[in-house]
Write a protein that holds these residues in place. Structure first.
Motif, PDB file in Angstrom:
ATOM      1  N   GLU A 170       0.833  -1.195   0.000  1.00 42.80           N
ATOM      2  CA  GLU A 170       0.000   0.000   0.000  1.00 42.80           C
ATOM      3  C   GLU A 170       0.870   1.249   0.000  1.00 42.80           C
ATOM      4  OE1 GLU A 170      -2.721  -0.029   3.231  1.00 42.80           O
ATOM      5  OE2 GLU A 170      -3.780  -1.834   2.549  1.00 42.80           O
ATOM      6  N   GLY A 171       0.298   2.340  -0.508  1.00 42.14           N
ATOM      7  CA  GLY A 171       1.021   3.608  -0.526  1.00 42.14           C
ATOM      8  C   GLY A 171       1.206   4.165   0.880  1.00 42.14           C
ATOM      9  N   ARG A 172       2.198   5.038   1.027  1.00 44.67           N
ATOM     10  CA  ARG A 172       2.475   5.660   2.323  1.00 44.67           C
ATOM     11  C   ARG A 172       2.591   7.168   2.146  1.00 44.67           C
ATOM     12  NH1 ARG A 172       6.800   2.226   5.734  1.00 44.67           N
ATOM     13  NH2 ARG A 172       5.941   3.622   7.315  1.00 44.67           N
ATOM     14  N   TYR A 174       4.159  11.547  -0.942  1.00 49.97           N
ATOM     15  CA  TYR A 174       3.391  10.323  -1.133  1.00 49.97           C
ATOM     16  C   TYR A 174       4.261   9.286  -1.834  1.00 49.97           C
ATOM     17  CZ  TYR A 174      -0.594  13.311  -0.037  1.00 49.97           C
ATOM     18  OH  TYR A 174      -1.461  14.174   0.585  1.00 49.97           O
ATOM     19  N   PHE A 175       4.233   8.065  -1.304  1.00 50.66           N
ATOM     20  CA  PHE A 175       5.001   6.963  -1.871  1.00 50.66           C
ATOM     21  C   PHE A 175       4.007   5.921  -2.383  1.00 50.66           C
ATOM     22  CE2 PHE A 175       7.416   9.101   1.330  1.00 50.66           C
ATOM     23  CZ  PHE A 175       8.726   9.135   0.869  1.00 50.66           C
ATOM     24  N   ILE A 231       7.305   8.773  -6.184  1.00 51.32           N
ATOM     25  CA  ILE A 231       7.398   9.649  -5.011  1.00 51.32           C
ATOM     26  C   ILE A 231       6.924  11.026  -5.430  1.00 51.32           C
ATOM     27  CG2 ILE A 231       8.906  10.605  -3.234  1.00 51.32           C
ATOM     28  CD1 ILE A 231      10.794   8.256  -3.692  1.00 51.32           C
ATOM     29  N   SER A 232       5.829  11.466  -4.829  1.00 55.00           N
ATOM     30  CA  SER A 232       5.234  12.757  -5.188  1.00 55.00           C
ATOM     31  C   SER A 232       5.429  13.755  -4.065  1.00 55.00           C
ATOM     32  CB  SER A 232       3.733  12.592  -5.465  1.00 55.00           C
ATOM     33  OG  SER A 232       3.509  11.636  -6.487  1.00 55.00           O
ATOM     34  N   GLU A 233       5.845  14.954  -4.417  1.00 61.62           N
ATOM     35  CA  GLU A 233       5.942  16.070  -3.477  1.00 61.62           C
ATOM     36  C   GLU A 233       4.800  17.027  -3.772  1.00 61.62           C
ATOM     37  OE1 GLU A 233       8.670  20.059  -2.807  1.00 61.62           O
ATOM     38  OE2 GLU A 233       9.499  18.347  -3.899  1.00 61.62           O
ATOM     39  N   VAL A 234       3.967  17.280  -2.748  1.00 58.96           N
ATOM     40  CA  VAL A 234       2.778  18.095  -2.952  1.00 58.96           C
ATOM     41  C   VAL A 234       2.733  19.210  -1.910  1.00 58.96           C
ATOM     42  CG1 VAL A 234       0.261  18.115  -3.075  1.00 58.96           C
ATOM     43  CG2 VAL A 234       1.531  16.091  -3.825  1.00 58.96           C
ATOM     44  N   LYS A 235       2.545  20.435  -2.385  1.00 59.47           N
ATOM     45  CA  LYS A 235       2.257  21.568  -1.507  1.00 59.47           C
ATOM     46  C   LYS A 235       1.292  22.485  -2.243  1.00 59.47           C
ATOM     47  CE  LYS A 235       6.497  24.067  -2.782  1.00 59.47           C
ATOM     48  NZ  LYS A 235       7.715  24.706  -2.249  1.00 59.47           N
ATOM     49  N   THR A 236       0.906  23.551  -1.656  1.00 58.69           N
ATOM     50  CA  THR A 236      -0.118  24.410  -2.241  1.00 58.69           C
ATOM     51  C   THR A 236       0.259  24.834  -3.662  1.00 58.69           C
ATOM     52  OG1 THR A 236      -0.633  25.243  -0.035  1.00 58.69           O
ATOM     53  CG2 THR A 236      -1.464  26.515  -1.910  1.00 58.69           C
ATOM     54  N   ASN A 237      -0.630  24.524  -4.618  1.00 57.25           N
ATOM     55  CA  ASN A 237      -0.455  24.905  -6.024  1.00 57.25           C
ATOM     56  C   ASN A 237       0.814  24.348  -6.658  1.00 57.25           C
ATOM     57  OD1 ASN A 237      -2.838  26.462  -5.921  1.00 57.25           O
ATOM     58  ND2 ASN A 237      -1.713  28.239  -5.129  1.00 57.25           N
ATOM     59  N   PHE A 238       1.322  23.246  -6.122  1.00 54.97           N
ATOM     60  CA  PHE A 238       2.554  22.679  -6.691  1.00 54.97           C
ATOM     61  C   PHE A 238       2.559  21.167  -6.470  1.00 54.97           C
ATOM     62  CE2 PHE A 238       6.924  21.188  -6.150  1.00 54.97           C
ATOM     63  CZ  PHE A 238       7.497  21.607  -7.338  1.00 54.97           C
TER      64      PHE A 238
END
Length: 264
Positions: free
Chosen positions: A193-195, A205-206, A219-226
């Protein structure tokens, strides 16, 4: 490796160069360390030669279909075994349709042809690959064009099979599928499962996924509007982990030293 036909590939300078170009494509999408060629079948259809290779690597089995024209030009497409079985079925339908067409008694009349020359079309989808099958007619005759595209701007590859050879091509696929089956192989277990983790104002997010090229981690890097992401093939995870761990250890060792010790 077993050769199903006695004739082996010629090695003219032009074909040798074409083979190198084909190998470059395989390196991008299919060919991996430890790849094996399990069988090869050669077909001569009019002025073209077709080689159907069954190959296997750690991610499973697949077919490489190469078309070599009279001028030595080489084109090729790749099919998972399950896709090859679907293509076989389409070849039967295209052959039946072709058999019911009015035989040509001369050059085609442009006024009676569809604008794009297409007589019949179908589409196949496998993971991130899409295949377009178009039975077409032009001044040289009728043929089946098989185009392969990869999502997100990947290369487009295509071959053209003379319409008179569709049955022979289908039978060759059937012989190989009878022997090797339609199971693509590869990993069959349940993927982890993702982590998720949060660092300051960023979320990471992995996610583990699988496509026709194997298992990967995104591997996703998420922040406001990015949002941005990287994808790591499963075969590289250990190396990626070792490099990351090495940096962790070096930073830990540096942080444990006092100011005077670190300046020695």
């Amino acid at each position: 490796m077993r050769i199903l036909e006695s004739e082996r590939r010629p090695h003219s300078p032009v074909e040798a160069l074409s083979a190198k170009m084909g190998a470059l494509y395989e390196d991008k999408g299919q060919q991996q360390v430890g790849e094996q060629e399990l069988a090869t079948k050669m077909l001569q259809i009019q002025s073209k030669r077709f080689y159907i290779d069954v190959k296997q690597n750690r991610r499973g089995r697949f077919m490489k279909v190469a078309e070599i024209g009279a001028d030595g030009r080489r084109n090729q497409v790749f099919l998972a075994l399950s896709t090859a079985a679907e293509f076989r079925d389409h070849l039967s339908l295209f052959s039946d349709f072709y058999a019911n067409l009015v035989p040509r008694s001369g050059p085609p009349n442009p006024d009676t042809l569809p604008e794009d020359g297409k007589l019949k079309s179908e589409t196949m989808v496998k993971d991130n690959r899409r295949y377009y099958l178009d039975l077409k007619e032009n001044s040289r005759g009728r043929f089946l064009r098989v185009s392969q595209t990869i999502a997100r701007g990947g290369p487009r590859c295509q071959i053209a099979i003379p319409a008179q050879g569709m049955i022979e091509f289908r039978d060759a696929l059937q012989e190989l599928l009878d022997e090797f089956g339609t199971d693509d192989g590869g990993y069959k277990g349940e993927l982890p499962e993702g982590r998720h983790m949060r660092v300051e104002n960023k979320n990471f997010y992995f996610d583990i996924g699988q496509n026709n090229r194997g298992i990967y981690m995104r591997i996703s890097e998420v922040k406001t509007n990015f949002r941005t992401a990287i994808t790591i093939p499963e075969k590289s995870w250990s190396r990626f982990r070792d490099i990351f761990a090495d940096y962790v250890d070096k930073m830990k060792d540096g942080g444990e030293k006092g100011p005077s010790e670190s300046n020695k």
